[in-house]
Design an enzyme around this catalytic site. Structure first.
Site, mmCIF file in Angstrom:
data_model
loop_
_atom_site.group_PDB
_atom_site.id
_atom_site.type_symbol
_atom_site.label_atom_id
_atom_site.label_comp_id
_atom_site.label_asym_id
_atom_site.label_seq_id
_atom_site.Cartn_x
_atom_site.Cartn_y
_atom_site.Cartn_z
ATOM 1 N N ASP A 183 -22.110 13.144 2.053
ATOM 2 C CA ASP A 183 -20.677 13.137 2.340
ATOM 3 C C ASP A 183 -20.453 13.202 3.846
ATOM 4 O O ASP A 183 -20.844 14.166 4.498
ATOM 5 C CB ASP A 183 -20.009 14.350 1.681
ATOM 6 C CG ASP A 183 -18.504 14.337 1.875
ATOM 7 O OD1 ASP A 183 -17.824 13.662 1.070
ATOM 8 O OD2 ASP A 183 -18.012 14.953 2.835
ATOM 9 N N TYR A 211 -16.230 13.390 11.519
ATOM 10 C CA TYR A 211 -17.377 14.289 11.768
ATOM 11 C C TYR A 211 -18.230 13.817 12.945
ATOM 12 O O TYR A 211 -19.100 14.555 13.416
ATOM 13 C CB TYR A 211 -18.272 14.417 10.527
ATOM 14 C CG TYR A 211 -17.580 14.947 9.289
ATOM 15 C CD1 TYR A 211 -16.320 15.537 9.345
ATOM 16 C CD2 TYR A 211 -18.198 14.856 8.042
ATOM 17 C CE1 TYR A 211 -15.688 16.001 8.201
ATOM 18 C CE2 TYR A 211 -17.570 15.329 6.893
ATOM 19 C CZ TYR A 211 -16.308 15.884 6.984
ATOM 20 O OH TYR A 211 -15.700 16.342 5.840
ATOM 21 N N LYS A 246 -14.634 8.756 5.092
ATOM 22 C CA LYS A 246 -13.190 9.030 4.934
ATOM 23 C C LYS A 246 -12.411 8.492 6.125
ATOM 24 O O LYS A 246 -12.933 8.472 7.243
ATOM 25 C CB LYS A 246 -12.946 10.546 4.844
ATOM 26 C CG LYS A 246 -13.925 11.289 3.963
ATOM 27 C CD LYS A 246 -13.580 12.758 3.791
ATOM 28 C CE LYS A 246 -14.692 13.491 3.041
ATOM 29 N NZ LYS A 246 -15.785 13.975 3.895
ATOM 30 N N HIS A 280 -8.664 10.914 4.000
ATOM 31 C CA HIS A 280 -9.165 12.254 4.346
ATOM 32 C C HIS A 280 -8.079 13.323 4.135
ATOM 33 O O HIS A 280 -8.356 14.381 3.568
ATOM 34 C CB HIS A 280 -9.650 12.249 5.804
ATOM 35 C CG HIS A 280 -10.626 13.323 6.119
ATOM 36 N ND1 HIS A 280 -11.619 13.175 7.049
ATOM 37 C CD2 HIS A 280 -10.785 14.588 5.635
ATOM 38 C CE1 HIS A 280 -12.334 14.284 7.121
ATOM 39 N NE2 HIS A 280 -11.835 15.155 6.270
HETATM 40 P P1 NDP Z 1 -19.778 25.106 2.689
HETATM 41 O O1 NDP Z 1 -19.004 25.961 1.761
HETATM 42 O O2 NDP Z 1 -20.633 24.025 2.163
HETATM 43 O O3 NDP Z 1 -20.600 26.092 3.582
HETATM 44 C C1 NDP Z 1 -21.434 25.676 4.615
HETATM 45 C C2 NDP Z 1 -21.883 26.930 5.354
HETATM 46 O O4 NDP Z 1 -22.584 27.775 4.464
HETATM 47 C C3 NDP Z 1 -22.765 26.624 6.510
HETATM 48 O O5 NDP Z 1 -22.434 27.526 7.549
HETATM 49 C C4 NDP Z 1 -24.159 26.919 5.973
HETATM 50 O O6 NDP Z 1 -24.989 27.405 7.020
HETATM 51 C C5 NDP Z 1 -23.907 28.001 4.954
HETATM 52 N N1 NDP Z 1 -24.824 27.921 3.813
HETATM 53 C C6 NDP Z 1 -25.309 26.808 3.206
HETATM 54 N N2 NDP Z 1 -26.088 27.126 2.171
HETATM 55 C C7 NDP Z 1 -26.127 28.468 2.119
HETATM 56 C C8 NDP Z 1 -26.766 29.376 1.262
HETATM 57 N N3 NDP Z 1 -27.554 28.972 0.265
HETATM 58 N N4 NDP Z 1 -26.586 30.712 1.499
HETATM 59 C C9 NDP Z 1 -25.810 31.125 2.505
HETATM 60 N N5 NDP Z 1 -25.152 30.306 3.357
HETATM 61 C C10 NDP Z 1 -25.307 28.979 3.159
HETATM 62 O O7 NDP Z 1 -18.694 24.519 3.749
HETATM 63 P P2 NDP Z 1 -18.282 23.140 4.353
HETATM 64 O O8 NDP Z 1 -16.953 23.387 4.970
HETATM 65 O O9 NDP Z 1 -19.338 22.556 5.194
HETATM 66 O O10 NDP Z 1 -18.029 22.180 3.081
HETATM 67 C C11 NDP Z 1 -19.035 21.333 2.536
HETATM 68 C C12 NDP Z 1 -18.760 19.883 2.861
HETATM 69 O O11 NDP Z 1 -17.495 19.476 2.362
HETATM 70 C C13 NDP Z 1 -18.630 19.583 4.363
HETATM 71 O O12 NDP Z 1 -19.862 19.640 5.036
HETATM 72 C C14 NDP Z 1 -17.960 18.244 4.337
HETATM 73 O O13 NDP Z 1 -18.909 17.226 4.024
HETATM 74 C C15 NDP Z 1 -16.949 18.454 3.204
HETATM 75 N N6 NDP Z 1 -15.630 18.890 3.699
HETATM 76 C C16 NDP Z 1 -14.548 18.082 3.446
HETATM 77 C C17 NDP Z 1 -13.294 18.432 3.888
HETATM 78 C C18 NDP Z 1 -12.141 17.537 3.613
HETATM 79 O O14 NDP Z 1 -11.058 17.745 4.199
HETATM 80 N N7 NDP Z 1 -12.284 16.549 2.764
HETATM 81 C C19 NDP Z 1 -13.044 19.667 4.667
HETATM 82 C C20 NDP Z 1 -14.238 20.466 4.833
HETATM 83 C C21 NDP Z 1 -15.451 20.102 4.344
HETATM 84 P P3 NDP Z 1 -26.290 26.618 7.564
HETATM 85 O O15 NDP Z 1 -25.874 25.197 7.815
HETATM 86 O O16 NDP Z 1 -26.601 27.380 8.816
HETATM 87 O O17 NDP Z 1 -27.313 26.763 6.494
#
Ligand code: NDP
Length: 280
Positions: free
Chosen positions: A61, A66, A91, A124
């Site tokens: 995604d 981004y 998006k 988006h």
């Molecule tokens: P997430 O809920 O996926 O959380 C990501 C965070 O959690 C990162 O800081 C990561 O740290 C940490 N993390 C990942 N795995 C673990 C684990 N097993 N245990 C503890 N911490 C963990 O948040 P996102 O906001 O990134 O959402 C996911 C995806 O959704 C985005 O990356 C994007 O592709 C999409 N998105 C879409 C939006 C929209 O408007 N359409 C808005 C926001 C997001 P680390 O990387 O350090 O492991």
């Protein structure tokens, strides 16, 4: 060979990271993928995506916003994963919406990704005054075979109601913020009633699920972490999700959710955590 059914006895089939759901006629989308928001720069993108592809993730995604499409394109190309096994979403940002601007924005995203077609393209964020024009461009790109499926993100019921009269092809997906503290039951039900598949963003509450005691407690019963319990809960609801991590061990942890099942009372206990609370 007949395709594996995506639902059995009314429940989503959840056997492995290869499991898919049909989001539009003939378009199978993995139920679990990887998010890439805030994954930036060649080294970080390579590190995260090489690990994700190696672990079997096939749904990637991204979004023009981004700023990582070009780097993702390079990794996908040299990964050797056949194009038809990948599922790539991007998006269009609000300032690029409108008929001509959307066509141009799509072309740029696709070129940066180095692909002939994208599997899914999403609006988006809603831009009500431009929705009809933007959707017309989406439908055209789909008709030309440059997109396999088209959808929206952050759409509420009112946004759908505005779109329906002008849409010939319905949105396949609504990608929304969804996690234990923000469950949006009426929007999810509306999507289900209109055959729009829900996809959860920020499923891990950007990492904060790890500090919710009820999730840790359920996890202990299954020898799983709070993050794994959350991902499994989302998948059992028939919702697609894309947790993001740049750490290979967490990517592995997030994919390791196909060897346990949450019982009805555990699902209900997580449902009861809803606080209508946004993370963003
Ligand atoms: P997430 O809920 O996926 O959380 C990501 C965070 O959690 C990162 O800081 C990561 O740290 C940490 N993390 C990942 N795995 C673990 C684990 N097993 N245990 C503890 N911490 C963990 O948040 P996102 O906001 O990134 O959402 C996911 C995806 O959704 C985005 O990356 C994007 O592709 C999409 N998105 C879409 C939006 C929209 O408007 N359409 C808005 C926001 C997001 P680390 O990387 O350090 O492991």
């Amino acid at each position: 060979m007949a395709p594996t059914p995506d639902v059995e006895h009314g429940e989503p089939v959840l056997r492995s990271i290869a499991d898919c759901v049909e989001i539009a006629p003939g378009v199978m989308m993995p139920r679990l993928g990887v998010g890439t928001s805030h994954v930036v720069g060649t080294l970080e993108v390579e590190h995260a995506l090489d690990a994700a592809l190696g672990l079997g993730y096939r749904l990637i995604d991204t979004a023009a916003a981004y700023g990582n499409e070009a780097e993702i394109g390079v990794v996908l190309e040299r990964s050797g994963v056949p194009r038809d096994e990948l599922f790539v979403t991007s998006k269009v940002w609000p300032s690029d919406q409108g008929y001509q601007r959307t066509l141009r924005a799509f072309e740029k995203s696709r070129d940066r990704l180095g692909l002939d077609y994208l599997d899914l393209y999403l609006i988006h964020w809603p831009e009500p005054s431009l929705a009809a024009e933007t959707w017309q461009a989406f439908e055209e790109l789909r008709a030309r075979g440059e997109l396999r499926a088209i959808g929206v993100s952050n759409y509420m019921v009112s946004d759908f109601e505005r779109l329906w009269p002008t849409a010939t092809v319905p949105p396949a997906i609504d990608q929304i913020e969804f996690h234990p503290y923000l469950q949006r039951p009426s929007l999810v039900e509306y999507c289900r009633d209109h055959r729009v598949v829900v996809q959860a963003w920020s499923p891990l509450m950007r990492g904060r699920v790890s500090s919710i005691p009820q999730l840790a407690e359920i996890g202990r019963r299954h020898s799983k972490t709070a993050a794994q319990v959350t991902i499994r809960w989302i998948l059992q609801k028939g919702i697609i999700t894309i947790p993001k991590s740049t750490h290979p061990e967490r990517l592995q942890e997030n994919a390791d959710v196909f060897d346990f099942t949450l019982a009805g009372d555990e699902m209900a206990a997580i449902d009861a955590l809803d606080r209508r609370q946004h993370e963003s």
